[in-house]
Every structure is written in structure tokens, then in C-alpha cells.
Design a protein around this motif. Structure first.
Motif, short mmCIF file in Angstrom:
data_model
loop_
_atom_site.label_atom_id
_atom_site.label_comp_id
_atom_site.label_asym_id
_atom_site.label_seq_id
_atom_site.Cartn_x
_atom_site.Cartn_y
_atom_site.Cartn_z
N ARG A 1 0.84 -1.20 0.05
CA ARG A 1 -0.07 0.02 -0.01
C ARG A 1 0.75 1.16 0.12
N TYR A 2 0.25 2.49 -0.30
CA TYR A 2 0.93 3.71 -0.02
C TYR A 2 0.20 4.66 0.51
N PRO A 3 0.52 5.64 1.19
CA PRO A 3 2.04 5.96 1.30
C PRO A 3 2.70 5.13 2.14
N VAL A 4 4.19 4.96 1.99
CA VAL A 4 4.75 4.01 2.75
C VAL A 4 5.93 4.73 2.85
N ILE A 5 6.96 4.12 4.17
CA ILE A 5 8.34 4.46 4.10
C ILE A 5 9.01 3.18 3.96
N VAL A 6 10.06 3.31 2.93
CA VAL A 6 10.98 2.11 2.60
C VAL A 6 12.31 2.65 3.12
N ARG B 1 4.46 4.82 -8.88
CA ARG B 1 5.64 5.20 -9.85
C ARG B 1 7.07 5.62 -8.98
N ASP B 2 6.66 5.96 -7.81
CA ASP B 2 7.90 6.57 -6.82
C ASP B 2 8.70 5.11 -6.61
N LEU C 1 12.90 3.83 -7.94
CA LEU C 1 13.78 3.64 -7.05
C LEU C 1 14.91 2.68 -7.66
N SER C 2 14.41 1.58 -8.39
CA SER C 2 15.22 0.57 -8.98
C SER C 2 16.20 -0.15 -7.94
#
Length: 306
Positions: A131-136, A154-155, A159-160
Motif C-alpha cells: 500500500r501507499y503512502p509508505v516508508i521504505v 511510480r515512486d 527507486l530501482s
């Protein structure tokens, strides 16, 4: 510190540098500590760990180590274990507590078991978080290295990053006031409020001049601050930390702190959060360094109460 026998410390090696992504920050912290100890009259020398760490430490002929390393090998229990084998007392958390706090997922489990709140985990798959928003963020990095706040798919695609080998984790963002509570010798110091202009306290916000505002004490009600300081002390006990760890948390509008991480070796430049907290408590930087140095020990510096 009045009446202290500085000769009792012997030769103190300030361990700095290292080989992690935080090497430059460690060098800044290390040189600030070195200057403070030397100004106080301590026989202190710089030990820049860059190649053969054991040889670097042995050749420095030190009696005690002031650990100002950050990140992999320096903050995760590795150098702590080596110092114990060498019989050199050192500052900061012991082997177990260092390894635990560096691994954010395991640390969260211990904190939760102790009744302390942490952000909710979000499942992370190859095609992104559930889910979003999220902290990775990485499971085992410091100084907010690799931390990202993502608002949409798309964020994530931009990141790749490779999420194999469980090296990354995702959490639900907690909205509120971000504070840092340093705990010196088991007692919490005044909380520092952190207000990044970007909205996210990542590596850039931490180390870019003017990118973040700081308020100490934090702009929260007195009873909320007391509660947060108590929870920080409980987090330090739960993880078995010693020395001067820093507990980072976000306080919700209801006054409940959610612990983000326990930093076993906080930055020690004169503008870092730990020195700010100490200054608010009437402890200058030189005295802070001496207090931490006094705590140097070997052999089981703390056992996590899981």
C-alpha cells in the motif's frame, strides 16, 4: 568533571572512519570527540579504521576505546566483539545490543514485546509495497541512509532497488512530531524536535546545512515530554543498550510515541542531536565526552530483555 583522574583512562583511542557509507560522518564526529578529550587533558589519539582494523587498534597501543564509528562493522557488534577479544574497554552498546539495534526488524520485535509502539510493517514484494503512502528503508543501515517516502507506484519504480535477501523493509508512515531522546547512563536527556523542510528526515535533511530546524526542548506539552522520556528509557533497557544511545520517535496528536529506531552510537559533532540534548541539560560537549568515556567497559555490556 571535577575531581576526575584523567590518567586512569590511560591512552584513549577514538575509533573513527570505518568502511561503511557513513565514513565521512564518523570522521567528523570522531575529530570533534578527539579535540574535546584532548582539551580536557585526556591522552587521546585518533584511530582511523580503514584497512586492517585489528592492526590499526593494536598499533595504536590504546588502553580504552571511544567508539565513534557508524554503520556496518562499527555499529553492528563486529568491532565490539573484536575489542572484547582484545580486552580493550569501549564506549557504547555491547555486542548483542549493537547487533540487535542495527537490525531494525528484530529491534522492533523486542520493543513490541516490551510494550513499546513502533510503526506498522507493510508487506514488501518485488513489484513494490502492498500500500501507499509508505516508508521504505534498509533493514540494517544508519543515518537514514536509503530512507524513502513513497506516495504511489511510480515512486517505487523510480527507486530501482533490489529487495532480495530481506535487506529492505516498509512501514506505514506515522503522522506527528518527530523527536530524538538521548539517554545518558540510563537517564533521558531533554528531547530534540526535528523539523525537516522536505518533510522527511532522510540523509540529506540530516547533513545539509539549513535543511532541518531543531528545537530543544521539543515543542510538546510537559507531560507528553515526560512520557516520551520514560518510553525512551524503557527502550534502552529493553534492547540492553549502554552509554549514550538515542531513541528516535514520532509523537502522534494523541501524545503517543512510536519508536522509529534505537541508535547505539549517535553522531558526536557539536551540532548533532545528542550534544544538543546534553547542552539543554547543562552538560557541555567536553563533559559529555568524558561522561561517555567513563562508561567504557568490556564483557557483556548489556543483554536484551526479550
Amino acid at each position: 568533571m571535577n575531581g576526575m583522574d584523567l590518567n586512569a583512562f590511560g591512552r584513549v583511542g577514538v575509533l573513527m572512519g570505518g568502511t561503511s557509507s557513513e565514513r565521512e560522518i564518523s570522521l567528523r564526529s570522531g575529530n570533534a570527540v578527539l579535540n574535546a578529550l584532548q582539551s580536557a587533558g585526556v591522552d587521546a589519539v585518533a584511530v582511523d579504521l580503514s584497512s586492517d582494523w585489528a592492526d590499526n587498534i593494536r598499533n595504536a597501543a590504546i588502553d580504552r576505546a571511544f567508539n565513534v564509528l557508524h554503520g556496518t562493522l562499527g555499529e553492528d557488534g563486529c568491532v565490539q566483539g573484536m575489542l572484547e577479544v582484545m580486552g580493550v574497554p569501549y564506549t557504547g552498546a555491547g555486542v548483542l545490543a549493537s547487533a540487535l539495534c542495527m537490525h531494525k526488524q528484530l529491534c522492533k520485535q523486542v520493543l513490541n514485546h516490551a510494550g513499546l509502539k513502533t510503526p506498522v510493517d507493510i508487506p514488501l514484494h518485488a513489484d513494490g509495497p502492498l500500500r501507499y503512502p509508505v516508508i521504505v528503508k534498509p533493514v540494517a543501515e544508519g543515518s537514514s541512509v536509503g530512507l524513502h517516502r513513497l506516495t504511489e507506484k511510480r515512486d517505487w519504480d523510480a527507486l530501482s532497488i533490489d529487495i532480495e535477501a530481506d535487506q529492505w523493509m516498509a512501514e506505514m508512515p506515522v503522522e506527528g512530531v518527530e523527536i530524538a531522546v538521548a539517554v545518558l547512563d540510563g537517564k533521558a536527556l531533554p528531547a530534540v524536535e526535528v523539523v525537516p523542510k522536505s518533510g522527511v528526515y532522510d540523509y540529506t535533511s540530516k547533513y545539509t546545512a539549513g535543511a532541518t530546524e531543531y528545537f530543544c526542548p521539543a515543542r510538546l506539552p510537559a507531560e507528553t515530554l515526560r512520557y516520551c522520556m520514560l518510553r525512551a528509557e524503557e527502550a534502552v533497557v529493553a534492547t540492553g543498550c549502554s552509554g549514550a544511545p538515542r531513541v528516535d520517535m514520532i509523537v502522534t496528536s494523541g501524545g503517543e510515541p512510536y519508536i522509529l529506531e534505537v541508535n547505539t552510537l549517535p553522531g558526536m559533532t557539536e551540532t548533532s542531536l545528542l550534544p544538543k540534548s546534553a547542552a539543554a541539560a547543562g552538560i557541555d560537549f567536553e563533559t559529555l565526552c568524558l561522561k561517555i568515556l567513563v562508561s567504557a567497559a568490556t564483557e557483556n555490556q548489556g543483554v536484551a530483555h526479550a
